[in-house]
Design a protein around this motif. Structure first.
Motif, PDB file in Angstrom:
ATOM      1  N   LYS A 157       0.838  -1.202   0.000  1.00  0.00           N
ATOM      2  CA  LYS A 157       0.000   0.000   0.000  1.00  0.00           C
ATOM      3  C   LYS A 157       0.872   1.251   0.000  1.00  0.00           C
ATOM      4  N   TRP A 158       0.370   2.305  -0.604  1.00  0.00           N
ATOM      5  CA  TRP A 158       1.087   3.573  -0.593  1.00  0.00           C
ATOM      6  C   TRP A 158       1.298   4.066   0.831  1.00  0.00           C
ATOM      7  N   SER A 159       0.313   3.847   1.692  1.00  0.00           N
ATOM      8  CA  SER A 159       0.400   4.317   3.073  1.00  0.00           C
ATOM      9  C   SER A 159       1.486   3.593   3.863  1.00  0.00           C
ATOM     10  N   GLU A 160       1.915   2.426   3.398  1.00  0.00           N
ATOM     11  CA  GLU A 160       3.024   1.725   4.052  1.00  0.00           C
ATOM     12  C   GLU A 160       4.366   2.388   3.715  1.00  0.00           C
ATOM     13  N   ILE A 161       4.405   3.067   2.606  1.00  0.00           N
ATOM     14  CA  ILE A 161       5.595   3.819   2.234  1.00  0.00           C
ATOM     15  C   ILE A 161       5.684   5.097   3.058  1.00  0.00           C
ATOM     16  N   ASN A 162       4.544   5.751   3.191  1.00  0.00           N
ATOM     17  CA  ASN A 162       4.443   7.009   3.941  1.00  0.00           C
ATOM     18  C   ASN A 162       2.993   7.161   4.383  1.00  0.00           C
ATOM     19  N   PRO A 163       2.724   7.356   5.678  1.00  0.00           N
ATOM     20  CA  PRO A 163       1.340   7.438   6.151  1.00  0.00           C
ATOM     21  C   PRO A 163       0.555   8.597   5.553  1.00  0.00           C
ATOM     22  N   ASP A 164       1.237   9.555   4.950  1.00  0.00           N
ATOM     23  CA  ASP A 164       0.534  10.678   4.320  1.00  0.00           C
ATOM     24  C   ASP A 164       0.011  10.324   2.926  1.00  0.00           C
ATOM     25  N   LEU A 165       0.428   9.176   2.405  1.00  0.00           N
ATOM     26  CA  LEU A 165       0.005   8.762   1.063  1.00  0.00           C
ATOM     27  C   LEU A 165      -1.310   7.980   1.142  1.00  0.00           C
ATOM     28  N   PRO A 166      -2.019   7.829   0.025  1.00  0.00           N
ATOM     29  CA  PRO A 166      -3.324   7.142   0.030  1.00  0.00           C
ATOM     30  C   PRO A 166      -3.233   5.725   0.602  1.00  0.00           C
ATOM     31  N   ASP A 167      -4.258   5.347   1.336  1.00  0.00           N
ATOM     32  CA  ASP A 167      -4.327   4.007   1.932  1.00  0.00           C
ATOM     33  C   ASP A 167      -4.965   3.049   0.935  1.00  0.00           C
ATOM     34  N   ILE A 168      -4.328   2.908  -0.210  1.00  0.00           N
ATOM     35  CA  ILE A 168      -4.809   2.023  -1.269  1.00  0.00           C
ATOM     36  C   ILE A 168      -3.636   1.209  -1.804  1.00  0.00           C
ATOM     37  N   ALA A 169      -3.969   0.118  -2.483  1.00  0.00           N
ATOM     38  CA  ALA A 169      -2.937  -0.764  -3.030  1.00  0.00           C
ATOM     39  C   ALA A 169      -2.080  -0.022  -4.050  1.00  0.00           C
ATOM     40  N   ILE A 170      -0.792  -0.321  -4.044  1.00  0.00           N
ATOM     41  CA  ILE A 170       0.115   0.224  -5.058  1.00  0.00           C
ATOM     42  C   ILE A 170      -0.084  -0.579  -6.343  1.00  0.00           C
ATOM     43  N   ARG A 171      -0.552   0.103  -7.366  1.00  0.00           N
ATOM     44  CA  ARG A 171      -0.681  -0.540  -8.675  1.00  0.00           C
ATOM     45  C   ARG A 171      -0.305   0.497  -9.723  1.00  0.00           C
ATOM     46  N   VAL A 172       0.802   0.248 -10.393  1.00  0.00           N
ATOM     47  CA  VAL A 172       1.321   1.203 -11.362  1.00  0.00           C
ATOM     48  C   VAL A 172       1.571   0.493 -12.687  1.00  0.00           C
ATOM     49  N   TYR A 173       0.926   0.988 -13.741  1.00  0.00           N
ATOM     50  CA  TYR A 173       1.154   0.462 -15.078  1.00  0.00           C
ATOM     51  C   TYR A 173       2.284   1.255 -15.735  1.00  0.00           C
ATOM     52  N   GLY A 174       3.148   0.547 -16.441  1.00  0.00           N
ATOM     53  CA  GLY A 174       4.259   1.234 -17.070  1.00  0.00           C
ATOM     54  C   GLY A 174       4.855   0.455 -18.217  1.00  0.00           C
ATOM     55  N   PRO A 175       5.861   1.024 -18.856  1.00  0.00           N
ATOM     56  CA  PRO A 175       6.464   0.410 -20.050  1.00  0.00           C
ATOM     57  C   PRO A 175       7.391  -0.749 -19.713  1.00  0.00           C
ATOM     58  N   PRO A 176       7.722  -1.567 -20.706  1.00  0.00           N
ATOM     59  CA  PRO A 176       8.609  -2.732 -20.517  1.00  0.00           C
ATOM     60  C   PRO A 176      10.077  -2.337 -20.553  1.00  0.00           C
ATOM     61  N   THR A 177      10.947  -3.323 -20.468  1.00  0.00           N
ATOM     62  CA  THR A 177      12.384  -3.079 -20.382  1.00  0.00           C
ATOM     63  C   THR A 177      12.966  -2.479 -21.662  1.00  0.00           C
ATOM     64  N   THR A 178      12.262  -2.594 -22.780  1.00  0.00           N
ATOM     65  CA  THR A 178      12.750  -2.027 -24.034  1.00  0.00           C
ATOM     66  C   THR A 178      12.537  -0.518 -24.112  1.00  0.00           C
ATOM     67  N   SER A 179      11.853   0.036 -23.127  1.00  0.00           N
ATOM     68  CA  SER A 179      11.430   1.438 -23.185  1.00  0.00           C
ATOM     69  C   SER A 179      12.474   2.394 -22.609  1.00  0.00           C
ATOM     70  N   GLY A 180      12.716   3.489 -23.336  1.00  0.00           N
ATOM     71  CA  GLY A 180      13.572   4.543 -22.810  1.00  0.00           C
ATOM     72  C   GLY A 180      12.933   5.268 -21.652  1.00  0.00           C
ATOM     73  N   THR A 181      11.600   5.354 -21.666  1.00  0.00           N
ATOM     74  CA  THR A 181      10.885   5.977 -20.549  1.00  0.00           C
ATOM     75  C   THR A 181      11.144   5.204 -19.265  1.00  0.00           C
ATOM     76  N   ARG A 182      11.059   3.890 -19.351  1.00  0.00           N
ATOM     77  CA  ARG A 182      11.305   3.077 -18.168  1.00  0.00           C
ATOM     78  C   ARG A 182      12.746   3.222 -17.697  1.00  0.00           C
ATOM     79  N   ALA A 183      13.698   3.183 -18.618  1.00  0.00           N
ATOM     80  CA  ALA A 183      15.108   3.306 -18.240  1.00  0.00           C
ATOM     81  C   ALA A 183      15.372   4.641 -17.562  1.00  0.00           C
ATOM     82  N   SER A 184      14.808   5.709 -18.109  1.00  0.00           N
ATOM     83  CA  SER A 184      15.015   7.037 -17.532  1.00  0.00           C
ATOM     84  C   SER A 184      14.349   7.149 -16.169  1.00  0.00           C
ATOM     85  N   PHE A 185      13.131   6.620 -16.050  1.00  0.00           N
ATOM     86  CA  PHE A 185      12.419   6.657 -14.777  1.00  0.00           C
ATOM     87  C   PHE A 185      13.201   5.894 -13.714  1.00  0.00           C
ATOM     88  N   ALA A 186      13.656   4.697 -14.054  1.00  0.00           N
ATOM     89  CA  ALA A 186      14.371   3.872 -13.082  1.00  0.00           C
ATOM     90  C   ALA A 186      15.647   4.544 -12.609  1.00  0.00           C
TER      91      ALA A 186
END
Length: 350
Positions: A157-186
């Motif tokens: 949950k986001w709230s487990e990372i920081n109690p100020d964050l939403p108390d909902i499950a962490i679910r993030v959709y994103g690009p695969p390993t071939t993506s420059g966006t993913r490489a830059s984000f990481a």
């Protein structure tokens, strides 16, 4: 002997001419972030009756850089798009295939973490965002263990990372390993934003003799969901599920601003002005790589490059579509590079 060599040369030239005639359009592939901008430019060039509209395909930055380096000949890509700069080892692969390239920067883009306007606006630091999505975290940050090791990320949950964050499950959709966006984000968020700033992560990594880049690995336990190279599919998922978030380039947020909102990261919202003034910390440059050997063989390559220069300023259609323009001096520099075609070398990438 001399006569046979001349005849062989003539035949080779005729074969090359025949091959060139087999494709009379420009072939472009690569980054899904660059895709909409490259498509706009291609369509503008296609209005010229002297040229066919270039074929622009996605596949990710890695695919774009590899495909343009795969070889010389009309069966190979002419231009590779990328939202992450070519690495030395990628350029070395070009060299093994005899490919010579020029690097052209076309603009800038912010990487956003967006969600539905029907859901909660995520206001988060880069450190917390990286902690939520990196595959490994220090054991001591999980249950106050004394063990100085990195363990699989257990936070759900986001709230487990920081109690100020939403108390909902962490679910993030994103690009695969071939993506420059993913490489830059990481690199910018996981490695530098979390492992490079978090004192405990730095301490444990130092003890383990590991570099911070170990944190670039994204989670594979279902919290981070690879959604392919089609960013529009991520947009659709966010519209269907207001509790999830997605990672993609700013232009996709800009084009869907009626239904999506961008997370405020380290106090700054992903707006055009914030990215253009370098106030938004999760941003990167956009490139394409053009193959020297296809200049003058595939019709319209020089004209396609010149078409970019007609639309990439502050008032151009590319800015209207979400691309952040380069300063005037940079635009002038890369417009000159389109004509002079400076050879990309490993020293330039260091």
């Amino acid at each position: 002997m001399r006569k046979s060599i001349i005849i062989s040369g003539v035949l080779a030239g005729m074969m090359l001419a025949g091959t060139a005639q087999a494709r009379d359009y420009i072939s472009i592939s690569g980054s899904s972030t660059v895709l909409p901008f490259a498509t706009i430019v291609a369509e503008r060039l296609g209005r010229n009756p002297d040229f066919k509209t270039p074929v622009v395909e996605s596949g990710g930055s890695s695919v774009g850089k590899k495909s343009v380096c795969d070889g010389v000949g009309t069966e190979f890509t002419d231009i590779g798009n990328a939202s992450s700069r070519m690495k030395e080892k990628e350029l070395a692969y070009c060299g093994t295939n005899g490919v010579k390239l020029t690097e052209i920067k076309v603009g800038y883009d912010g990487i956003v973490v967006a969600g539905s306007k029907a859901g909660e606006l995520l206001t988060i630091s880069k450190a917390d965002l990286g902690k939520a999505l990196t595959a490994m975290v220090p054991a001591s940050e999980v249950r106050n263990y004394k063990t100085d090791v990195m363990v699989p990320n257990p936070f759900t949950k986001w709230s487990e990372i920081n109690p100020d964050l939403p108390d909902i499950a962490i679910r993030v959709y994103g690009p695969p390993t071939t993506s420059g966006t993913r490489a830059s984000f990481a690199e910018m968020v996981n490695e530098k934003g979390y492992c490079g700033k978090d004192d405990e992560a730095k301490r444990v990594l130092k003890i383990m003799g590991e570099k911070a880049k170990i944190c670039r690995a994204m989670r594979t336990d279902g919290v981070y969901v690879e959604a392919g190279e089609q960013d529009n599919l991520i947009v659709q998922k966010l519209q269907e599920d207001p509790t999830s978030y997605g990672i993609f380039g700013f232009s996709y947020l800009d084009q869907n601003a009626d239904t999506l909102q961008g997370a405020v990261i380290s106090g700054t919202a992903p707006t055009f002005d914030n990215i253009a003034t370098d106030n938004y910390s999760v941003s990167r440059a956009l490139y394409f790589y053009v193959k020297h050997q296809h200049m003058g063989v595939i019709p319209g390559v020089a004209d396609y490059m010149n078409e970019w220069t007609k639309h990439w300023d502050e008032d151009g259609i590319l800015a209207e579509s979400g691309m952040i323009p380069m300063p005037a001096a940079e635009r002038a520099s890369y417009a000159a590079a389109m004509k002079d075609l400076p050879l990309l070398t490993a020293d330039m990438l260091k």
